[in-house]
Design an enzyme around this catalytic site. Sequence first.
Site, mmCIF file in Angstrom:
data_model
loop_
_atom_site.group_PDB
_atom_site.id
_atom_site.type_symbol
_atom_site.label_atom_id
_atom_site.label_comp_id
_atom_site.label_asym_id
_atom_site.label_seq_id
_atom_site.Cartn_x
_atom_site.Cartn_y
_atom_site.Cartn_z
ATOM 1 N N ARG A 220 0.827 -1.193 0.000
ATOM 2 C CA ARG A 220 0.000 0.000 0.000
ATOM 3 C C ARG A 220 0.866 1.249 0.000
ATOM 4 N NH1 ARG A 220 -4.074 0.516 3.286
ATOM 5 N NH2 ARG A 220 -4.284 -1.724 3.656
ATOM 6 N N ALA A 241 6.644 -2.025 -4.581
ATOM 7 C CA ALA A 241 6.731 -1.234 -3.352
ATOM 8 C C ALA A 241 5.685 -0.120 -3.328
ATOM 9 C CB ALA A 241 8.129 -0.658 -3.205
ATOM 10 N N HIS A 242 5.662 0.603 -2.201
ATOM 11 C CA HIS A 242 4.650 1.633 -1.982
ATOM 12 C C HIS A 242 4.740 2.768 -3.003
ATOM 13 C CE1 HIS A 242 7.636 4.352 -0.087
ATOM 14 N NE2 HIS A 242 8.157 3.223 0.371
ATOM 15 N N ASN A 243 3.562 3.225 -3.443
ATOM 16 C CA ASN A 243 3.417 4.360 -4.357
ATOM 17 C C ASN A 243 3.972 4.123 -5.756
ATOM 18 O OD1 ASN A 243 3.641 5.847 -1.422
ATOM 19 N ND2 ASN A 243 2.231 6.919 -2.815
ATOM 20 N N SER A 261 7.755 4.537 -5.214
ATOM 21 C CA SER A 261 7.471 5.775 -5.939
ATOM 22 C C SER A 261 7.991 5.797 -7.360
ATOM 23 C CB SER A 261 8.007 6.996 -5.175
ATOM 24 O OG SER A 261 7.386 7.087 -3.904
#
Length: 346
Positions: A220, A241-243, A261
């Site tokens: 998330r 991974a996140h974002n 990201s």
Amino acid sequence: MKFTATQIAGILEGEVEGNPQIAVHKLSKIEEGEKGSLTFLANPKYTSYIYSTKASITIVNKDFVPEQTLSTTLIKVDDAYKSFSKLLEYYNQVKKNNKVGIENPAFVSESAVYGEGFYLGAFSYLGDNVKIGDNVKIYPNVYIGDNVTIGNNVVVFAGAKIYSESLIGNHCVIHSGVIIGADGFGFTPNADGEYSKVPQTGNVILEDNVDVGAGTTIDRATLGSTILRRGVKLDNQIQIAHNVEIGEHTAIAAQTGIAGSTKIGKNCLIGGQVGIVGHITIGDRVKIQAQSGIGRNVKNDEVLQGSPALSYGDFNKSYVHFKNLPKLVNQISNIEKKVEGEQNKQ
């Protein structure tokens, strides 16, 4: 379940040559065809098998002209391989969609809602405010957290975990062991060398027609969403991974890891065991060869290989020299010895 040649031809928009009422109930390779089975011929290397196969029906290209007597009924189509793949998907959907109802024991929150044709396997869990569309199949030992939304015609295989707030689109397939919505890897170092956790308050969004392979994890977002756009295909054991955001119809092979990201464009092809650093942008239609390491922004249509990755052409040119390094070292040593010998003579 049996299908006649006429029924199959209707699904594939093909033409029948032979007995239109002959029926099949299973699939087979052309060289292993048995009575009651359906097979296909797409590769010319296998043409000889069509004259000996015992398969009841064979899918072939429209330009196929038999040179011997056939015992199998033909269904002629524009592309035999694509048509057989379409039939496999149809067959697979029939098998997946034959289960309905809620098995016991299972937990379903009173606030959870689901549509028609719903199946929930034993020992599964549906949390508060879960919303599930029509013809969704959730196999045993699946966890669906609070406030998850799942669209129509989704399959979630045994043992998958979908954490709270995740949004799953229509026609998605989530395989066993997948974890969607676990916390991103967010920690900040303290002065004493310890780490403090950064709360991960975002979610994960899977748009329509996304496939997620077994054992893959999608974290998330810290804030906002980790997003897999329409038509993304992920192999087994991938870490997102996140974002991270992955563009439409990008396909990624097994054991690839994408750090936080990073934005990946649409229609990209990423090989197995690729490592991609965080906070970079990868353009559209990029091709990355297996085991490459990507540490920079990548423009549209680049083809990369190596770690750190070079352009595909430069890598291949350089590899000619990489593999000859021992030979080059020996040649340089021999030249040095000759030079030293000449100098000693003087």
